[in-house]
Design a protein around this motif. Structure first.
Motif, PDB file in Angstrom:
ATOM      1  N   CYS A   1      75.063 -60.588 -22.638  1.00  0.00           N
ATOM      2  CA  CYS A   1      74.772 -59.853 -23.638  1.00  0.00           C
ATOM      3  C   CYS A   1      73.713 -58.826 -23.391  1.00  0.00           C
ATOM      4  CB  CYS A   1      73.892 -60.893 -24.706  1.00  0.00           C
ATOM      5  SG  CYS A   1      73.550 -59.916 -26.237  1.00  0.00           S
ATOM      6  N   GLN A   2      73.928 -57.912 -24.174  1.00  0.00           N
ATOM      7  CA  GLN A   2      72.809 -56.596 -23.541  1.00  0.00           C
ATOM      8  C   GLN A   2      71.567 -56.870 -23.989  1.00  0.00           C
ATOM      9  OE1 GLN A   2      74.817 -56.450 -26.183  1.00  0.00           O
ATOM     10  NE2 GLN A   2      73.359 -56.408 -27.757  1.00  0.00           N
TER      11      GLN A   2
ATOM     12  N   THR B   1      68.894 -58.965 -23.099  1.00  0.00           N
ATOM     13  CA  THR B   1      68.779 -59.969 -22.120  1.00  0.00           C
ATOM     14  C   THR B   1      67.410 -60.704 -22.276  1.00  0.00           C
ATOM     15  OG1 THR B   1      67.966 -58.297 -20.456  1.00  0.00           O
ATOM     16  CG2 THR B   1      70.185 -58.963 -20.166  1.00  0.00           C
TER      17      THR B   1
ATOM     18  N   SER C   1      70.308 -55.713 -12.717  1.00  0.00           N
ATOM     19  CA  SER C   1      70.464 -54.911 -13.972  1.00  0.00           C
ATOM     20  C   SER C   1      70.510 -55.376 -15.059  1.00  0.00           C
ATOM     21  CB  SER C   1      72.098 -54.218 -13.636  1.00  0.00           C
ATOM     22  OG  SER C   1      72.188 -53.722 -12.571  1.00  0.00           O
ATOM     23  N   LEU C   2      69.357 -55.921 -15.514  1.00  0.00           N
ATOM     24  CA  LEU C   2      69.225 -56.605 -16.912  1.00  0.00           C
ATOM     25  C   LEU C   2      68.246 -55.620 -17.720  1.00  0.00           C
ATOM     26  CD1 LEU C   2      68.487 -60.439 -15.839  1.00  0.00           C
ATOM     27  CD2 LEU C   2      70.703 -59.311 -16.579  1.00  0.00           C
ATOM     28  N   ARG C   3      68.310 -55.785 -19.098  1.00  0.00           N
ATOM     29  CA  ARG C   3      67.656 -54.893 -19.939  1.00  0.00           C
ATOM     30  C   ARG C   3      66.127 -54.850 -19.784  1.00  0.00           C
ATOM     31  NH1 ARG C   3      69.533 -54.160 -26.085  1.00  0.00           N
ATOM     32  NH2 ARG C   3      67.639 -55.475 -26.282  1.00  0.00           N
ATOM     33  N   ASN C   4      65.529 -53.712 -19.799  1.00  0.00           N
ATOM     34  CA  ASN C   4      63.845 -53.848 -19.863  1.00  0.00           C
ATOM     35  C   ASN C   4      63.598 -54.004 -21.501  1.00  0.00           C
ATOM     36  OD1 ASN C   4      65.038 -51.129 -19.617  1.00  0.00           O
ATOM     37  ND2 ASN C   4      63.492 -50.051 -19.478  1.00  0.00           N
TER      38      ASN C   4
ATOM     39  N   ARG D   1      54.271 -48.392 -29.440  1.00  0.00           N
ATOM     40  CA  ARG D   1      55.472 -48.833 -28.877  1.00  0.00           C
ATOM     41  C   ARG D   1      56.006 -47.280 -28.100  1.00  0.00           C
ATOM     42  NH1 ARG D   1      57.108 -53.430 -31.793  1.00  0.00           N
ATOM     43  NH2 ARG D   1      59.033 -53.630 -30.735  1.00  0.00           N
TER      44      ARG D   1
ATOM     45  N   SER E   1      59.666 -49.194 -22.565  1.00  0.00           N
ATOM     46  CA  SER E   1      59.835 -50.507 -22.268  1.00  0.00           C
ATOM     47  C   SER E   1      59.862 -51.002 -20.772  1.00  0.00           C
ATOM     48  CB  SER E   1      60.967 -50.969 -23.062  1.00  0.00           C
ATOM     49  OG  SER E   1      62.081 -50.528 -22.472  1.00  0.00           O
TER      50      SER E   1
ATOM     51  N   GLY F   1      67.449 -61.042 -31.740  1.00  0.00           N
ATOM     52  CA  GLY F   1      68.124 -61.052 -33.015  1.00  0.00           C
ATOM     53  C   GLY F   1      68.164 -62.167 -33.849  1.00  0.00           C
TER      54      GLY F   1
END
Lengths: 280, 179
Positions: A66-67, A69, A105-108, A117, A121, A148
């Motif tokens: 999943c995007q 991460t 290559s996972l999401r920050n 904010r 990130s 989510g």
């Protein structure tokens, strides 16, 4: 005393971050398969099939399932006869998260300050929970938690005399509110007891227990079964588009509490429940 | 299965009904919370948003980094309801389609009906599989936001389900008892 080097902790955490994000947990995989066999709603079946295809494609291509991460959680059981050398434990873990998320290559998805904010990130820090245990082993478990579903989690301070019915009512209400938005079918972690914080932590830790492994406490095993049946009767289904697969499993953990209270927390996980662990 | 192409037009989406499965091809733009907030700030001040909106489709998605030799990383949908507050203004500005997961509030439903637009669902948590449908990807705005930047994606047969159709028909109303 046994010596464990900080660099080995870093290396292990890095590997676990990647593994957890690209390989669907075996128990979740099994649960999706058996849900597919039992499901009768055509749309629900085709979504469950797509989720299994997604798991196969992700593993084959070493791509994140999943995007999202997740917010990286690290649970450590640290034997009291272990001495950590060559750096401090928390920095070693966060270095491992940084390395693993970059390599995979996972999401920050981590924001350093919840209100400011605007600084972009990053990968870390993760949330680290340490339990001191007997012996000279180190158990590391990484749980990248998708937000989510985290957003739909909830806690309540019930009256001590509220009893099972009120607990069931709260869990069901939380699942209904999560509905289509939190990526059903869910895995539900429930924490009962402790204080406000402890109940929530138990709910999160409950997600580490493999789905389908029976609770050793008979009362809790019955409650898990009852909740699962009731949740799957809600008709929410995969993606919230109907069917009898709303939850793949309900895991409960309890802890001693105060005579005046009955804290209950529900931690909702999407169907992409990820974790990986290793013993050093 | 119906095939549709971007940019959309009111006539090309008129026949779509909530629950229909479609394959979408063409250019779509990713945007999440932060990008929505920034775009709305521009629109409110009478300035042009960084992407064209007329007839376009916004995908609520923040992809993972592209591994070597791949166009994009994992790229499934994020929860649409977080964008509800921004959506009516974007529809007013010409946006015709959105892709995400989960339900929308009544103001969005009403705006979709009024502007004859469409809301699609993609399978949440199937980001790896969806990545295989993306042929090109480049950042077009808010690069500094990382995964929250606006990416222009060229997709081919991107599998979707119509969530809310141009007449306001809502799949969640049709599919769920009491949900």
């Amino acid at each position: 005393m046994r010596t464990v080097y900080a660099k080995d902790i870093t290396k292990t955490v890095a590997g676990l971050c990647v593994l957890a994000n690209v390989r669907l947990r075996e128990d979740v995989h099994k649960a999706l398969f058996s849900a597919l066999a039992k499901e009768t709603n055509a749309r629900a079946k085709s979504i469950l099939k797509a989720l299994l295809d997604n798991a196969a494609y992700a593993w084959e291509n070493k791509l994140a399932l999943c995007q999202d991460t997740g917010l990286p959680y690290v649970f450590i059981e640290l034997g009291q006869e272990v001495s950590i050398r060559g750096g401090d434990l928390i920095s070693a873990i966060n270095k491992g998260i940084e390395r693993g998320y970059k390599q995979g290559s996972l999401r920050n998805s981590v924001i350093r300050h919840p209100l400011k904010r605007d600084s972009g990130s990053c990968f870390s820090p993760g949330i680290v929970h340490v339990d001191i245990t007997r012996g000279d082993h180190v158990n590391l478990a990484v749980l990248p938690k998708g937000f989510g579903s985290e957003n739909k989690s909830a806690a309540v301070m019930l009256k001590p005399t509220a009893g099972l019915e009120k607990i069931v009512e709260f869990v069901i209400k939380s699942v209904k509110e999560a509905g289509a938005n939190a990526c059903p079918p869910f895995v539900i972690g429930v924490g009962i007891g402790g204080g406000f914080d402890q109940a929530a932590l138990l709910a999160k830790k409950a997600l580490l227990r493999p789905i389908g492994r029976k609770n050793r406490d008979k009362v809790l095993a019955r409650l898990e079964k009852r909740l699962l049946k009731q949740i799957n009767g809600l008709g929410i289904g995969p993606m919230g588009l109907g069917g009898k697969t709303t939850s793949l499993g309900v895991n409960i953990l309890t802890s001693p509490t105060h005579i005046a209270g009955l804290p209950v927390a529900v931690n909702i996980s999407c169907h992409v429940l990820r974790s990986a662990s290793k013993r050093l | 299965m119906k095939k549709i192409y971007t940019p959309l037009s009111q006539s090309s989406i008129k026949s779509l009904k909530a629950g229909d499965e479609v394959l979408l091809s063409g250019v779509i733009y990713t945007a999440r919370d932060l990008a929505h907030q920034q775009m709305l700030n521009k629109i409110v001040k009478g300035k042009r948003p960084p992407i064209p909106l007329k007839g376009q489709v916004i995908y609520y998605c923040g992809p993972t980094t592209a591994p070597k030799k791949r166009v994009i990383g994992s790229c499934g949908p994020t929860t649409s309801s977080r964008m509800d507050a921004f959506t009516p203004a974007l529809l007013r500005a010409g946006l015709l389609g959105m892709i995400g997961k989960g339900s929308r509030d009544s103001s969005v439903k009403e705006a979709i009906r009024r502007h004859r637009a469409v809301y699609f669902l993609a399978i949440g948590g199937a980001g790896a599989l969806l990545a295989s449908k993306v042929k090109e990807c480049r950042v077009v705005a808010y690069k500094e936001f990382g995964p929250e930047a606006i990416y222009e994606l060229k997709v081919d047969d991107f599998p979707l389900i119509v969530g809310i159709d141009s007449r306001g028909g809502d799949i969640f109303r049709l599919c769920q008892k009491g949900g």
